[in-house]
Design an enzyme around this catalytic site. Structure first.
Site, PDB file in Angstrom:
ATOM      1  N   SER A 203       0.831  -1.210   0.000  1.00 18.98           N
ATOM      2  CA  SER A 203       0.000   0.000   0.000  1.00 18.98           C
ATOM      3  C   SER A 203       0.866   1.261   0.000  1.00 18.98           C
ATOM      4  O   SER A 203       2.042   1.217   0.371  1.00 18.98           O
ATOM      5  CB  SER A 203      -0.911  -0.003   1.229  1.00 18.98           C
ATOM      6  OG  SER A 203      -1.529  -1.261   1.362  1.00 18.98           O
TER       7      SER A 203
HETATM    8  C1  LIG Z   1      -3.357  -4.156  -0.159  1.00 14.85           C
HETATM    9  S1  LIG Z   1      -2.684  -5.747   0.078  1.00 14.85           S
HETATM   10  C2  LIG Z   1      -1.855  -5.680   1.621  1.00 14.85           C
HETATM   11  C3  LIG Z   1      -0.717  -4.708   1.797  1.00 14.85           C
HETATM   12  C4  LIG Z   1       0.201  -5.108   2.904  1.00 14.85           C
HETATM   13  N1  LIG Z   1      -0.338  -4.905   4.216  1.00 14.85           N
HETATM   14  C5  LIG Z   1       1.592  -4.579   2.779  1.00 14.85           C
HETATM   15  O1  LIG Z   1       2.138  -4.064   3.746  1.00 14.85           O
HETATM   16  O2  LIG Z   1       2.184  -4.768   1.717  1.00 14.85           O
HETATM   17  C6  LIG Z   1      -4.095  -6.719   0.565  1.00 14.85           C
HETATM   18  C7  LIG Z   1      -3.748  -8.161   0.893  1.00 14.85           C
HETATM   19  O3  LIG Z   1      -4.894  -8.750   1.512  1.00 14.85           O
HETATM   20  C8  LIG Z   1      -4.907 -10.112   1.160  1.00 14.85           C
HETATM   21  N2  LIG Z   1      -6.250 -10.614   1.430  1.00 14.85           N
HETATM   22  C9  LIG Z   1      -7.394 -10.395   0.731  1.00 14.85           C
HETATM   23  N3  LIG Z   1      -8.436 -11.016   1.305  1.00 14.85           N
HETATM   24  C10 LIG Z   1      -7.946 -11.649   2.404  1.00 14.85           C
HETATM   25  C11 LIG Z   1      -8.538 -12.456   3.401  1.00 14.85           C
HETATM   26  N4  LIG Z   1      -9.852 -12.750   3.396  1.00 14.85           N
HETATM   27  N5  LIG Z   1      -7.743 -12.929   4.390  1.00 14.85           N
HETATM   28  C12 LIG Z   1      -6.411 -12.625   4.408  1.00 14.85           C
HETATM   29  N6  LIG Z   1      -5.793 -11.881   3.480  1.00 14.85           N
HETATM   30  C13 LIG Z   1      -6.559 -11.393   2.487  1.00 14.85           C
HETATM   31  C14 LIG Z   1      -4.495 -10.128  -0.305  1.00 14.85           C
HETATM   32  O4  LIG Z   1      -4.032 -11.393  -0.725  1.00 14.85           O
HETATM   33  C15 LIG Z   1      -3.414  -9.045  -0.311  1.00 14.85           C
HETATM   34  O5  LIG Z   1      -2.134  -9.601  -0.143  1.00 14.85           O
END
Ligand SMILES: C[S@@+](CC[C@H](N)C(=O)[O-])C[C@H]1O[C@@H](n2cnc3c(N)ncnc32)[C@H](O)[C@@H]1O
Length: 220
Positions: free
Chosen positions: A35
């Site tokens: 992000s």
């Molecule tokens: C915007 S990215 C995260 C950015 C991250 N926090 C970073 O520091 O790089 C969103 C993440 O949420 C994960 N995600 C989506 N739905 C999810 C779920 N139900 N449970 C766990 N992870 C999930 C995706 O695979 C993705 O890697």
């Protein structure tokens, strides 16, 4: 694009204040990213962290945000749905000296019951309904910070306070994130949604209750 192939461009991408897409679903839709740093900083500020607090992060992605939380003295458990991304995040965190962050592969919708309670919960994927598991696993007086896309707002950053198993949330600025898997809003519906900064959401075991001004609505 990798650091090895083009270190100058890689460096530009890393230092820019933008989200960096790190995975595409069906070769088109972003499904994981790092992000934008200032958005993460705003979300972390909203968490009002104190050293030693136990933090549940949903959506590990690259592990960058988890590393920042750990650098602030938090004891971090981070849940990532995609097993390959979780494994890469573990390696990234270990290589960066944050091997104490626990990365759990699984559906973050269920939180991380084995490691609860948490003083803070932060999601880096947008919810349409706040999962009650996060409320149950949050300690009395704890905070939940999450992006929200759904009825009443297209891109809110919501901050909830938890008391007696009820979470009460309000809008604290904007944050547009990819949805938590299973929480996507159909595009037509999203286009039709107006954003109300006075939106309030109350979450109990029975469901989610929205209110703004005169209007109210509930979903189970
Ligand atoms: C915007 S990215 C995260 C950015 C991250 N926090 C970073 O520091 O790089 C969103 C993440 O949420 C994960 N995600 C989506 N739905 C999810 C779920 N139900 N449970 C766990 N992870 C999930 C995706 O695979 C993705 O890697």
């Amino acid at each position: 694009m990798s650091r090895r192939d083009d270190p100058a461009v890689w460096n530009q991408v890393v230092v820019a204040d933008d989200a960096v897409v790190t995975q595409l679903k069906d070769g088109i839709w972003p499904s994981s990213s790092s992000s934008a740093p200032t958005v993460m900083a705003r979300m972390i500020a909203a968490l009002r962290l104190e050293p030693g607090m136990r933090v549940l992060e949903i959506g590990t992605g690259t592990g960058w945000n988890a590393a920042r939380l750990a650098a602030l003295g938090a004891d971090v458990v981070s849940v990532e749905m995609d097993g390959d991304i979780a494994a890469q995040a573990r390696a990234n965190l270990r290589n960066a000296g944050y091997g104490n962050v626990l990365v759990v592969a699984g559906d973050g919708e269920h939180g991380a019951l084995d490691h609860a309670p948490f003083d803070r919960v932060i999601s880096t994927a947008a919810v349409r309904r706040l999962p009650f598991a996060w409320v149950e696993q949050c300690a009395e007086g704890g905070l939940i910070v999450t992006p929200y896309t759904g009825e009443g707002h297209v891109d809110a950053l919501l901050v909830f306070t938890v008391s007696a198993n009820v979470a009460r949330g309000r809008v604290q600025g904007n944050a547009y994130f990819m949805p938590l898997r299973g929480h996507g809003v159909p595009q037509a519906e999203q286009r039709a949604t107006e954003s109300h900064d006075e939106l309030r959401i109350e979450v109990t075991k029975e469901g989610q209750h929205l209110s703004y001004g005169e209007r109210q609505s509930s979903t189970g």
